[in-house]
Design an enzyme around this catalytic site. Structure first.
Site, mmCIF file in Angstrom:
data_model
loop_
_atom_site.group_PDB
_atom_site.id
_atom_site.type_symbol
_atom_site.label_atom_id
_atom_site.label_comp_id
_atom_site.label_asym_id
_atom_site.label_seq_id
_atom_site.Cartn_x
_atom_site.Cartn_y
_atom_site.Cartn_z
ATOM 1 N N SER A 37 -6.025 5.249 -5.987
ATOM 2 C CA SER A 37 -7.356 5.867 -6.082
ATOM 3 C C SER A 37 -7.779 6.331 -4.700
ATOM 4 C CB SER A 37 -8.373 4.852 -6.613
ATOM 5 O OG SER A 37 -9.695 5.361 -6.510
ATOM 6 N N TYR A 84 -12.710 -2.846 -6.421
ATOM 7 C CA TYR A 84 -11.690 -1.951 -6.972
ATOM 8 C C TYR A 84 -10.974 -1.214 -5.838
ATOM 9 C CZ TYR A 84 -10.037 2.279 -9.480
ATOM 10 O OH TYR A 84 -9.299 3.330 -9.987
#
Length: 243
Positions: free
Chosen positions: A138, A152
């Site tokens: 990501s 995250y």
């Protein structure tokens, strides 16, 4: 020439589904892992079969050893894997870290990092010589995503380290390990974290002035799996609209 067999975790929704469609169109047969959405899985199988692919669906909890065994066991019955797309993930919550419950932090890191490492370990053991593992990271891994999901982001930074180290370990078998790091992509991941309006809210801040589409990520994953990327390994390709 035989069709390559590719396994995609989280392969029936969002980015995983877009990757499945793209690879089916490019001649791959597929094994698609999913967590619980039976309807989405059934629709995805029909979609890729309409493009000429054979498709096995495997419902599996990747946070358990049994789930990973089931997924790769089904794949072994289908044939020898040429590619694995290590895609399953979730943010589960959006907000400052101090307001993120401990159990959510543990679940996010377990799915996005621990399970990703275990899937990658199994993938490198199972892939045919010359195979490719693509780890979906990501853009958050480098921005840190303050105020949204630092937990995250930390997990995905670990995925980037996994890509680098494992690529070196696997190189002598001709196996490539490539990361793909999407930025803000218009998928259900935001609604699943109870913030369906996030894409519209943050898109204008991107240099390109919009969020990305899952199909744009799928194109980069397809490149990473292809012979055009035969000298690409140990690196993470950013697909984040300039952020």
């Amino acid at each position: 020439m035989p069709r390559p067999l590719t396994l995609i975790t989280g392969g029936t929704r969002g980015i995983g589904a877009a990757v499945a469609r793209r690879l089916a169109a490019e001649g791959h047969d597929l094994v698609l892992g999913y967590a619980r959405d039976e309807d989405a899985a059934t629709r995805m199988r029909a979609a890729v079969e309409s493009l000429g692919a054979s498709c096995r669906l495997v419902r599996a909890d990747l946070t358990s050893d049994e789930g990973i065994d089931a997924l790769f066991g089904e794949a072994a019955e289908a044939g020898r894997l040429a590619g694995v797309v290590n895609n399953a993930g979730a943010t589960l919550h959006i907000g400052p870290l101090t307001q993120t419950p401990s159990d959510v932090i543990r679940r996010v890191i377990d799915l996005n990092l621990t399970s990703a490492v275990l899937v990658a370990r199994r993938a490198v053991a199972e892939l045919a010589e010359g195979g490719v593992l693509v780890n979906i990271s990501s853009g958050a891994a480098t921005t840190g995503s303050p105020g949204e999901y630092v937990h995250y982001a930390a997990a995905k930074a670990g995925v980037d380290a996994l890509t680098k180290g494992l690529a070196i370990e696997a190189a002598d078998r001709g196996i490539r390990v490539v990361g793909v790091a999407p930025g803000t992509i218009d998928t259900d991941i935001h609604a699943d974290a109870s913030d369906a309006g996030r894409v519209a809210r943050v898109a204008a801040s991107h240099p390109l002035g919009r969020a990305g589409r899952a199909e744009e990520v799928a194109g980069v994953v397809a490149f990473a799996l292809s012979s055009d990327a035969s000298y690409v390994t140990g690196t993470t390709i950013r697909v984040a609209g300039g952020r």
